[in-house]
Structures are given as C-alpha cells and as structure tokens.
Design a protein around this motif. Sequence first.
Motif, PDB file in Angstrom:
ATOM      1  N   ASP A 378     -41.044  38.285 -19.677  1.00  0.00           N
ATOM      2  CA  ASP A 378     -42.030  38.166 -18.474  1.00  0.00           C
ATOM      3  C   ASP A 378     -41.098  38.694 -17.130  1.00  0.00           C
ATOM      4  O   ASP A 378     -41.505  39.316 -16.684  1.00  0.00           O
ATOM      5  CB  ASP A 378     -42.255  36.731 -18.287  1.00  0.00           C
ATOM      6  N   ASP A 379     -39.696  38.492 -17.454  1.00  0.00           N
ATOM      7  CA  ASP A 379     -38.813  38.856 -16.464  1.00  0.00           C
ATOM      8  C   ASP A 379     -38.656  40.339 -16.318  1.00  0.00           C
ATOM      9  O   ASP A 379     -38.643  40.993 -15.472  1.00  0.00           O
ATOM     10  CB  ASP A 379     -37.359  38.165 -16.663  1.00  0.00           C
ATOM     11  N   LEU A 380     -38.665  40.984 -17.508  1.00  0.00           N
ATOM     12  CA  LEU A 380     -38.406  42.253 -17.645  1.00  0.00           C
ATOM     13  C   LEU A 380     -39.556  43.092 -17.223  1.00  0.00           C
ATOM     14  O   LEU A 380     -39.502  44.159 -16.443  1.00  0.00           O
ATOM     15  CB  LEU A 380     -38.256  42.837 -19.530  1.00  0.00           C
ATOM     16  N   THR A 381     -40.812  42.623 -17.372  1.00  0.00           N
ATOM     17  CA  THR A 381     -42.115  43.078 -16.838  1.00  0.00           C
ATOM     18  C   THR A 381     -42.000  43.145 -15.210  1.00  0.00           C
ATOM     19  O   THR A 381     -42.360  44.188 -14.714  1.00  0.00           O
ATOM     20  CB  THR A 381     -43.142  42.498 -17.597  1.00  0.00           C
ATOM     21  N   ARG A 382     -41.527  42.197 -15.037  1.00  0.00           N
ATOM     22  CA  ARG A 382     -41.557  41.844 -13.224  1.00  0.00           C
ATOM     23  C   ARG A 382     -40.595  42.858 -12.936  1.00  0.00           C
ATOM     24  O   ARG A 382     -40.749  43.428 -11.707  1.00  0.00           O
ATOM     25  CB  ARG A 382     -41.264  40.573 -12.804  1.00  0.00           C
TER      26      ARG A 382
END
Length: 434
Positions: A378-382
């Motif tokens: 999730d953090d990587l996508t954001r």
Amino acid sequence: MHPTADPICAPATPLLPAAVAVVRVSGPGLPGLLAPLVALPAPRKAAVRTLAWDGFRERALVLFFPGPDSYTGEDIVELQTHGNPLLVRRLLAHLGTLGARLAEPGEFTRRALLNGRQGLLEAEALRDLVGAETDTQLRLAQARAGSLPDWISGARHSLTPWMARAEAAVDYGEEEGISLNQKDLAIELAPLAARFHVERSRARASRRLQDGLRLALVGRPNAGKSTLFNALAGEDRAIVTEIPGTTRDTIEVRCEWRGLPLRLFDTAGLRESQDPVERLGMARVGPLLENADLILHLVPVGEVASAPVDAALLPFRAKVLEVRTFADLAEAPGVAIAAQLGDLDALEAALKERLLGGLAPDACLGALATDRQVALLDDLTRQLDLLLELDPGCPPELPASLLQGAWGLLARLTGEDRAESALDALFSGFCLGK
C-alpha cells in the motif's frame, strides 16, 4: 553464519504417541557436541545408531547435514526415535545438558533467514503453508514459496537508473548542468505504478483467502440461514426445521466452497422473543458481526426485512449483503439463491466481487498475502502515485526523496532492510521445530 548462534534443539513432530518422533538440533560444531550421545554418520547418509544417556538406550535413525549447506546454514542433526512423548522429553533434557538449549518458536527458520539460506518472503510463505486448512490456502502458500516475484525484480530494475539520475541532479545539478526530466520519468515509471496497483489488489484478495472469508448469516427465524449454512459447509451442521428459533446459539465451521476458504457463522434468528435461551443467542450476534468480513442478510423472496434485523445491522450496513432466499418460489432482484437446490451462483459472484475485488482464487496465486506485505505494498503504491503526480518543474529533491522511499520500501518488503520487531512477530507464529 550468524555470529551469535548457539546450539538449539526442538521436537519437529508433535509430542503425541506415534510411530516415529523427530528431534532436530542446529548449531556450530555438532559432531563434537553430540559425541557423548552418538557418533554421527557421513553427511546426508541416514544410519541407525544407538543413543545412550542416563540409563536409556534408544535405537534411532540419524542424519547429519553439515553447514553451511543445510536448512539453517549451520550443522543440523535429525534424530528419528520411537514416538513416545516421555522418551522425547528425556532426550531433549539430555541435549540441554550437552549445551543445546530448547529453540524458540520459529528459531530454525529465523536462523535460515539470518544466514542467507532463505528470504523473508519465503519464510512468511512457509508459515502460511504450515497453517493452511484448505486446498486453496495450500496452493496460495506454495505459489509464494521460492524465488523473489518477477515484478519485484522488475521494479528494482526500473527504479535504479532513475534513482541515480535524481541523486546526480541533486548533488551536481547546478555545477554540471544535470537535470531530471520529470516527464520522461513519469512515462517510464507509469507501467510500474500500474503493476503496483494490480499487485495490491491481488495481495488484498490473497490476504483474505489466506485468513478465510468470515461470513455471518443473519435474518429472521426461518429465513433460510441454516439451509444455506449446510449447503456452504457441505454437511448438515445446523438443524433445519419449520419451527422458528431452532438455532439458539452461534454455530461456526471452517470449510472450502467453490475454491473459497470460508469461516461460516450461523446465528440465532433475530426477533422479539421471551425465551431466555433464544434471547441469549441473539445477544451474542453483535460481537460476531463486528468481526465478520461480510454479513449475509437473508430475506425470503416476496418479504421485507424485519425490524429487529434492520436495527441489529444498522451499525454494520457497509458490510451487509442482502441475499434473497427461496428464489425457486418467485422472481427476485439482486443476489437471489435457492440453497436447497444448490442454486448459489449469484452468491459466489457476489462474494468474489465484494471481498476479492472480482478476482478468482487462482488469480491470486503468487500474490503477496501477509498483513506486513499488504501494508508495505500500500505504501509503495502511494509512493509511486505521488512521484507520477509531481509537477514537471519541481526541484529534483522531491522525486529523489520519493524514489529513495520506494527503494527503501522494496528493501523492507523483501527483508533486506530488516526490523527485529517484524521478525519477532513473524517467527512467534511458528512451531518450535520449524
């Protein structure tokens, strides 16, 4: 080899009466450590040996795997004895006197990770493999074991040159006239960001499949809850009668239905009742609804939902799916089923759409699946989304910071940047001998 490793031992099989029990020992210098107990055979050659200690004599099959080419990267010895729990406890106690302490949960696999014999993603897949309860969960865990996913290797390959350009623009931009073309960066990294979104969707679905989809069946008495419960479970677990209030307590079963691992909860029918047992059963519905992934509100075709049910479901309306039962008796809009006839296609499609983002279980093979992995993805996508949204004329420090952040998240995801607290949480879920 990890410098702080000391010899450890543990039963690799349950301490229950059985034909065979396996005790594992790992650590440096095992031939010398175990010499008072047994002479080890040649590496990777099974041999029958007599173990003698404290008046006990046991014929055992012994295997020796020298480090670093072993599961943990250290010397490993496996002792296969008769499966008497008392015998195994006595053997473990004697190994303690020789200098091998009892292993902590997951310590064998933790050492494999620290010694470079296994990656963090593989260790997490192993934990899920050991805990799998259905065929789908087994396949999901097996598909994640082994080498690093191709998309992670591809992400590194795509990010590396842009990190170098961004850092050069920050360090030498003014002196050497080096700039970062934000437009080109966005064009080249857009496919990577799109892949991250796909993997995030697959990971969220895989996480739910690995846990099992928690479904609570609610409705008024005789709405068809127990009939649907039995149809999904594949066996008669709940009593089905025409008498209202037959189910007075919550019934739980774990099963696999059409490739979907399910945790089913059949609840007491919600209605006004003076029966103290039935009222107690209804009182237990609230906490169950709080923890459910989806609440199936069963309403017979041609009827409207009852007031007690509507009131109970009001706080959870975001995760309520209305299901029309007895659809063989009349036409019904929405998700309509006839559980007694096995007509459940509409429910299957609705479950996949609501809980798996429309994905089939097989589409999740190889996807990330743990809470840790999903949160990092999730953090990587954001991070990538923010990078692609930057203004073309922004200072190079902004894309450089986001690129470095994405790289760091990838390193945490694969375990190259390890946090001890994360490792403690992971290996606490393992058994002693793994």
